[in-house]
Design a protein around this motif. Structure first.
Motif, PDB file in Angstrom:
ATOM      1  N   VAL A  79      12.899  47.608  20.021  1.00 53.90           N
ATOM      2  CA  VAL A  79      12.836  49.054  19.809  1.00 53.90           C
ATOM      3  C   VAL A  79      11.420  49.483  19.452  1.00 53.90           C
ATOM      4  N   CYS A  80      10.742  48.684  18.650  1.00 54.56           N
ATOM      5  CA  CYS A  80       9.370  49.021  18.273  1.00 54.56           C
ATOM      6  C   CYS A  80       8.478  49.091  19.508  1.00 54.56           C
ATOM      7  N   GLU A  81       8.616  48.120  20.404  1.00 58.55           N
ATOM      8  CA  GLU A  81       7.843  48.147  21.647  1.00 58.55           C
ATOM      9  C   GLU A  81       8.214  49.366  22.491  1.00 58.55           C
ATOM     10  N   ALA A  82       9.501  49.687  22.549  1.00 61.54           N
ATOM     11  CA  ALA A  82       9.940  50.830  23.345  1.00 61.54           C
ATOM     12  C   ALA A  82       9.400  52.144  22.789  1.00 61.54           C
ATOM     13  N   VAL A  83       9.343  52.256  21.484  1.00 66.60           N
ATOM     14  CA  VAL A  83       8.795  53.462  20.856  1.00 66.60           C
ATOM     15  C   VAL A  83       7.315  53.612  21.209  1.00 66.60           C
ATOM     16  N   ILE A  84       6.582  52.505  21.205  1.00 70.80           N
ATOM     17  CA  ILE A  84       5.168  52.554  21.604  1.00 70.80           C
ATOM     18  C   ILE A  84       5.049  53.090  23.022  1.00 70.80           C
ATOM     19  N   ALA A  85       5.905  52.616  23.913  1.00 74.33           N
ATOM     20  CA  ALA A  85       5.872  53.086  25.302  1.00 74.33           C
ATOM     21  C   ALA A  85       6.217  54.564  25.385  1.00 74.33           C
ATOM     22  N   ALA A  86       7.197  55.020  24.605  1.00 75.70           N
ATOM     23  CA  ALA A  86       7.585  56.428  24.624  1.00 75.70           C
ATOM     24  C   ALA A  86       6.421  57.316  24.194  1.00 75.70           C
ATOM     25  N   ILE A  87       5.714  56.890  23.162  1.00 80.05           N
ATOM     26  CA  ILE A  87       4.549  57.651  22.708  1.00 80.05           C
ATOM     27  C   ILE A  87       3.462  57.646  23.782  1.00 80.05           C
ATOM     28  N   PHE A  88       3.258  56.501  24.411  1.00 81.77           N
ATOM     29  CA  PHE A  88       2.257  56.378  25.479  1.00 81.77           C
ATOM     30  C   PHE A  88       2.584  57.310  26.645  1.00 81.77           C
ATOM     31  N   LEU A  89       3.819  57.328  27.089  1.00 84.62           N
ATOM     32  CA  LEU A  89       4.201  58.163  28.223  1.00 84.62           C
ATOM     33  C   LEU A  89       4.151  59.646  27.880  1.00 84.62           C
ATOM     34  N   ASP A  90       4.433  59.965  26.642  1.00 87.71           N
ATOM     35  CA  ASP A  90       4.460  61.371  26.238  1.00 87.71           C
ATOM     36  C   ASP A  90       3.079  61.904  25.873  1.00 87.71           C
ATOM     37  N   GLY A  91       2.305  61.104  25.159  1.00 82.81           N
ATOM     38  CA  GLY A  91       1.034  61.596  24.638  1.00 82.81           C
ATOM     39  C   GLY A  91      -0.200  60.920  25.186  1.00 82.81           C
ATOM     40  N   GLY A  92      -0.019  59.889  26.016  1.00 87.02           N
ATOM     41  CA  GLY A  92      -1.156  59.200  26.587  1.00 87.02           C
ATOM     42  C   GLY A  92      -1.612  58.018  25.750  1.00 87.02           C
ATOM     43  N   PHE A  93      -2.632  57.347  26.275  1.00 78.07           N
ATOM     44  CA  PHE A  93      -3.110  56.129  25.635  1.00 78.07           C
ATOM     45  C   PHE A  93      -3.631  56.381  24.223  1.00 78.07           C
ATOM     46  N   GLU A  94      -4.328  57.484  24.013  1.00 78.56           N
ATOM     47  CA  GLU A  94      -4.899  57.744  22.687  1.00 78.56           C
ATOM     48  C   GLU A  94      -3.816  57.893  21.634  1.00 78.56           C
ATOM     49  N   ALA A  95      -2.714  58.552  21.988  1.00 79.74           N
ATOM     50  CA  ALA A  95      -1.624  58.724  21.027  1.00 79.74           C
ATOM     51  C   ALA A  95      -1.000  57.379  20.684  1.00 79.74           C
ATOM     52  N   ALA A  96      -0.774  56.546  21.693  1.00 75.63           N
ATOM     53  CA  ALA A  96      -0.197  55.226  21.443  1.00 75.63           C
ATOM     54  C   ALA A  96      -1.156  54.364  20.626  1.00 75.63           C
ATOM     55  N   ALA A  97      -2.448  54.421  20.956  1.00 75.74           N
ATOM     56  CA  ALA A  97      -3.436  53.630  20.225  1.00 75.74           C
ATOM     57  C   ALA A  97      -3.518  54.067  18.767  1.00 75.74           C
ATOM     58  N   ALA A  98      -3.390  55.374  18.528  1.00 77.11           N
ATOM     59  CA  ALA A  98      -3.420  55.882  17.153  1.00 77.11           C
ATOM     60  C   ALA A  98      -2.224  55.354  16.364  1.00 77.11           C
ATOM     61  N   PHE A  99      -1.047  55.369  16.984  1.00 78.06           N
ATOM     62  CA  PHE A  99       0.158  54.857  16.329  1.00 78.06           C
ATOM     63  C   PHE A  99      -0.008  53.382  15.993  1.00 78.06           C
ATOM     64  N   ILE A 100      -0.456  52.603  16.963  1.00 77.39           N
ATOM     65  CA  ILE A 100      -0.639  51.174  16.735  1.00 77.39           C
ATOM     66  C   ILE A 100      -1.704  50.930  15.676  1.00 77.39           C
ATOM     67  N   GLY A 101      -2.781  51.674  15.748  1.00 75.95           N
ATOM     68  CA  GLY A 101      -3.838  51.511  14.760  1.00 75.95           C
ATOM     69  C   GLY A 101      -3.353  51.753  13.344  1.00 75.95           C
ATOM     70  N   ARG A 102      -2.507  52.769  13.161  1.00 79.82           N
ATOM     71  CA  ARG A 102      -1.992  53.080  11.814  1.00 79.82           C
ATOM     72  C   ARG A 102      -1.167  51.931  11.256  1.00 79.82           C
ATOM     73  N   HIS A 103      -0.378  51.299  12.112  1.00 75.31           N
ATOM     74  CA  HIS A 103       0.595  50.335  11.610  1.00 75.31           C
ATOM     75  C   HIS A 103       0.166  48.879  11.768  1.00 75.31           C
ATOM     76  N   TRP A 104      -0.867  48.633  12.547  1.00 76.20           N
ATOM     77  CA  TRP A 104      -1.336  47.257  12.708  1.00 76.20           C
ATOM     78  C   TRP A 104      -2.636  46.979  11.963  1.00 76.20           C
ATOM     79  N   ALA A 105      -3.373  48.010  11.595  1.00 81.39           N
ATOM     80  CA  ALA A 105      -4.658  47.789  10.909  1.00 81.39           C
ATOM     81  C   ALA A 105      -4.458  46.999   9.621  1.00 81.39           C
ATOM     82  N   VAL A 106      -3.431  47.353   8.861  1.00 76.76           N
ATOM     83  CA  VAL A 106      -3.184  46.648   7.597  1.00 76.76           C
ATOM     84  C   VAL A 106      -2.800  45.198   7.852  1.00 76.76           C
ATOM     85  N   LEU A 107      -2.112  44.928   8.947  1.00 75.88           N
ATOM     86  CA  LEU A 107      -1.736  43.555   9.280  1.00 75.88           C
ATOM     87  C   LEU A 107      -2.964  42.732   9.650  1.00 75.88           C
ATOM     88  N   ILE A 108      -3.894  43.358  10.345  1.00 80.91           N
ATOM     89  CA  ILE A 108      -5.129  42.673  10.721  1.00 80.91           C
ATOM     90  C   ILE A 108      -5.921  42.271   9.484  1.00 80.91           C
TER      91      ILE A 108
END
Length: 231
Positions: free
Chosen positions: A120-149
């Motif tokens: 589901v997490c992967e699917a949500v990323i795709a939904a954001i990408f299709l709706d808002g483009g690469f920048e929107a998906a990258a922003a979402f991933i950046g918010r939630h993966w930066a702390v993991l990095i």
């Protein structure tokens, strides 16, 4: 613009022009089946989201660890895009309570199933990408993966080393690897390798080289052992 729901909109940080995309991302195949019109489940979106996540995480690592070797970056990347990490992000976001499931899947604990949460997490990323483009998906991933990095700045060990240390730490013999199959033409072979540790069922994995197959098999066995016994 419209939102799917206020709580979900706040969780995802994205306002959807096409809310049907995120509804699809949150629909398990068990809920899609049997409904009139057979609405799509998250499976196709999961496929796309996996690729978007992989690219964004690769860029985040490339920028964060300038000068680090390809091998270290690859091991970091594998750790950050594995199913366990995706499930962790989904739990932190509370996505489980928004998934549409059949009654049977719900009673079986589907909302807390790590595999479903990761998909589901992967699917949500795709939904954001299709709706808002690469920048929107990258922003979402950046918010939630930066702390993991930033959690562990030491490059993770490769799977074979980690499995060896797991065995040694418990006084067991070293893992045994053996080639159990090979197919394909000579210029593009596919190796099948089995790895075993005394007292535990083996794991088998494939790869374009023996080393790749051994790493994949070691990673699969280590993941199973860590789930059962802890890290």
């Amino acid at each position: 613009m419209s939102t799917v729901s206020d709580p979900l909109g706040k969780i995802l940080g994205h306002r959807f022009n096409r809310p049907e995309l995120v509804r699809e991302a949150l629909c398990h195949s068990s809920a899609a089946q049997g409904q009139s019109g057979r609405p799509a489940s998250y499976e196709r979106l999961e496929f796309l989201g996996d690729r978007v996540l992989g690219l964004v995480v690769a860029r985040l690592l490339f920028d964060r660890f300038a000068g680090e070797s390809e091998g270290h970056l690859a091991r970091r990347h594998a750790e950050l895009v594995r199913k366990e990490t995706l499930a962790r992000v989904a739990v932190n976001l509370g996505l489980g309570r928004h998934i549409r499931l059949s009654r049977g899947e719900e009673e079986a604990g589907g909302r807390d199933n790590p595999a479903i949460l990761a998909d589901v997490c992967e699917a949500v990323i795709a939904a954001i990408f299709l709706d808002g483009g690469f920048e929107a998906a990258a922003a979402f991933i950046g918010r939630h993966w930066a702390v993991l990095i930033e959690e562990d700045l030491t490059p993770p060990k490769d799977a074979k080393t980690a499995l060896q240390e797991w065995a040694q730490g418990r006084g067991l013999d070293l893992p045994l690897y053996r080639e159990v199959g090979r197919e394909g033409p000579p210029h593009a072979p596919l190796f099948e390798v089995e790895v075993s540790i005394e007292g535990h069922p083996p794991e088998v994995a494939n790869g374009p080289s023996k080393r790749t197959a051994e790493q994949a098999a070691a990673g699969a066995l280590l993941a199973r052992l860590e789930v059962r016994y802890g890290g």
